[in-house]
Structures are given as structure tokens and as C-alpha cells.
Design a protein around this motif. Sequence first.
Motif, PDB file in Angstrom:
ATOM      1  N   GLY A  59       0.797  -1.219   0.000  1.00  0.00           N
ATOM      2  CA  GLY A  59       0.000   0.000   0.000  1.00  0.00           C
ATOM      3  C   GLY A  59       0.829   1.268   0.000  1.00  0.00           C
ATOM      4  N   ASN A  60       0.136   2.409   0.119  1.00  0.00           N
ATOM      5  CA  ASN A  60       0.783   3.718   0.234  1.00  0.00           C
ATOM      6  C   ASN A  60       1.921   3.924  -0.759  1.00  0.00           C
ATOM      7  N   ILE A  61       1.590   3.856  -1.991  1.00  0.00           N
ATOM      8  CA  ILE A  61       2.596   4.153  -3.005  1.00  0.00           C
ATOM      9  C   ILE A  61       2.851   5.657  -2.991  1.00  0.00           C
ATOM     10  N   SER A  62       4.098   6.016  -2.748  1.00  0.00           N
ATOM     11  CA  SER A  62       4.442   7.431  -2.583  1.00  0.00           C
ATOM     12  C   SER A  62       4.412   8.155  -3.930  1.00  0.00           C
ATOM     13  N   ASP A  63       4.402   9.486  -3.865  1.00  0.00           N
ATOM     14  CA  ASP A  63       4.433  10.283  -5.093  1.00  0.00           C
ATOM     15  C   ASP A  63       5.673   9.965  -5.916  1.00  0.00           C
ATOM     16  N   GLN A  64       6.759   9.774  -5.178  1.00  0.00           N
ATOM     17  CA  GLN A  64       8.022   9.483  -5.866  1.00  0.00           C
ATOM     18  C   GLN A  64       7.934   8.146  -6.607  1.00  0.00           C
ATOM     19  N   GLU A  65       7.331   7.168  -5.918  1.00  0.00           N
ATOM     20  CA  GLU A  65       7.182   5.861  -6.556  1.00  0.00           C
ATOM     21  C   GLU A  65       6.240   5.948  -7.753  1.00  0.00           C
ATOM     22  N   GLU A  66       5.155   6.709  -7.562  1.00  0.00           N
ATOM     23  CA  GLU A  66       4.190   6.859  -8.654  1.00  0.00           C
ATOM     24  C   GLU A  66       4.859   7.486  -9.876  1.00  0.00           C
ATOM     25  N   ASP A  67       5.641   8.494  -9.600  1.00  0.00           N
ATOM     26  CA  ASP A  67       6.353   9.163 -10.687  1.00  0.00           C
ATOM     27  C   ASP A  67       7.268   8.181 -11.410  1.00  0.00           C
TER      28      ASP A  67
ATOM     29  N   ILE B  59       6.944   4.937 -11.524  1.00  0.00           N
ATOM     30  CA  ILE B  59       6.133   3.968 -12.281  1.00  0.00           C
ATOM     31  C   ILE B  59       5.743   4.567 -13.630  1.00  0.00           C
ATOM     32  N   LEU B  60       5.310   5.811 -13.586  1.00  0.00           N
ATOM     33  CA  LEU B  60       4.911   6.473 -14.835  1.00  0.00           C
ATOM     34  C   LEU B  60       6.071   6.520 -15.827  1.00  0.00           C
ATOM     35  N   ARG B  61       7.223   6.888 -15.295  1.00  0.00           N
ATOM     36  CA  ARG B  61       8.387   7.001 -16.177  1.00  0.00           C
ATOM     37  C   ARG B  61       8.809   5.642 -16.714  1.00  0.00           C
ATOM     38  N   LEU B  62       8.815   4.661 -15.830  1.00  0.00           N
ATOM     39  CA  LEU B  62       9.236   3.333 -16.268  1.00  0.00           C
ATOM     40  C   LEU B  62       8.240   2.734 -17.251  1.00  0.00           C
TER      41      LEU B  62
END
Length: 198
Positions: free
Chosen positions: A71-79, A81-84
Motif C-alpha cells: 500500500g501507500n505508493i508514494s508520489d516518488q514511486e508513482e512518478d 512507475i509512470l516514467r518506467l
Amino acid sequence: MPMAPTRSRYSKREANRGAWTPEEDQKLARVIETHGPRRWKLVAAKAGLNRCGKSCRLRWLNYLRPNIKRGNISDQEEDLILRLHRLLGNRWSLIAGRLPGRTDNEIKNYWNSHLSKKIKQKENQSKSPEQDQSQDLRNSAARMHSMVGNNGETSKTDEVMKTDFSRNEILDSFDEGPLNLEWMSRFLEMDESWFSFA
DNA sequence: AATTTGCCCAACCGCAGACTC
DNA sequence: GGAGTCTGCGGTTGGGCAAAT
């Protein structure tokens, strides 16, 4: 969405289906502790679980494995994921491999329930060509697919890969040693220049 | 309060490639 | 080299729960 009153597919065979119980988790973890996470059919048998090896493997990878973040995917992680995803497309295991403690299943679920909607919204908002990031995403993904090969399909890009280096190789090298999300983020900032190789 | 709707996510399926004999 | 088995992957399903009606 109302569920059709169909019979659950989990009950149609003799093996246990559906949610794992804490007892099953314990049994599985104990066997893996002694035998290691391989030969899943054997693991299932040794644990005395009425589950198939595949199911045991999935449970271990997505839930029982040490250092799993939930859970709690951070903004940094989300970013990230988007980039990857922009680079790799729907190659969830590769993406998950760059996010310590996250599983491919979790990333895939997160993408399908959150990020794909965000992207659709953006797509609707920005129809002007210079702002159409989703189109850019698709193009990038397509380029990336051709660079790293598409599920074993061979093409002339394979020849490119022989003489050039692939992003996978570079990304794989990140697996050695602790991953630093910030560092990875900064690396991905460079992605536009990467495409000049394609 | 009861019912319907929508969302999330754990778990399953089918397939393909890798591995073993 | 071929057949059978195992493993890993991405796509899909459906149970559970919260929000809306």
C-alpha cells in the motif's frame, strides 16, 4: 457493478482456491524457510497444502516474501512507475524490479486502478499536439518495445541490440546494490536523450 | 435501513520460454 | 532432439467493502 449470480470459479476444482488463511501462510513460509523458494509443486506438497505450486509461488512473491511493501505508493514511486511504464510498456515485472519491495501484481493493479485513469484524463484534457503526452507515451513505449524485444519476438532490433546496449542491461545493473529511488528518478530524467539511440 | 454501484486488489488463468530427463 | 515439467509473465476475474442512491 452487480456480480452475476454465477458459481464461483474458485470452487470448481478439488484444490483449495481463493483467499489464503493465516495457517496456510505459516505452513508455506515454514517450508520455504527450509527448502527455499523453488520447486513449487514440491513446496506445496511438503507444506501439506491443498494448493497448486503456482498458487504457492504467487502467494510467496506477492505477500509472504520478506521486505514486501504494501500500500501507500508514494508520489516518488508513482512518478517512477509512470516514467518506467513510459520506457517499458506493460512489463510489470521489469517495472517492479526497479521499485524495491513492490510486486509486479501491485504495480499492475495500481496502474489499472489509478494511473491509467490519470493518463486518460490527461489525454482528454490535452488534445493539442505539443501537450499530448499520452501520444508521446505510446510512441515511447513502442520504441522501447522494439528496442528490448517484444516477448521473445525477434526482429531487426535484435541486431541493433547486438551492436548497441539495451536499456534492460543498464537497468539490470541497478539491481546490484541498494536502489535509490531519487537516483533512479534523476536517471529517468534523461530518458529523452536515450531515445536518440533507438 | 436496504439495495445498488463502483472500486480495489488478491488470486486465478493461459501462454511462452526455460529447464530437465 | 523431443517430450514433459516447471517457472514467470501479463491479462482477467470476482469477492469484499465503501459510497451513493
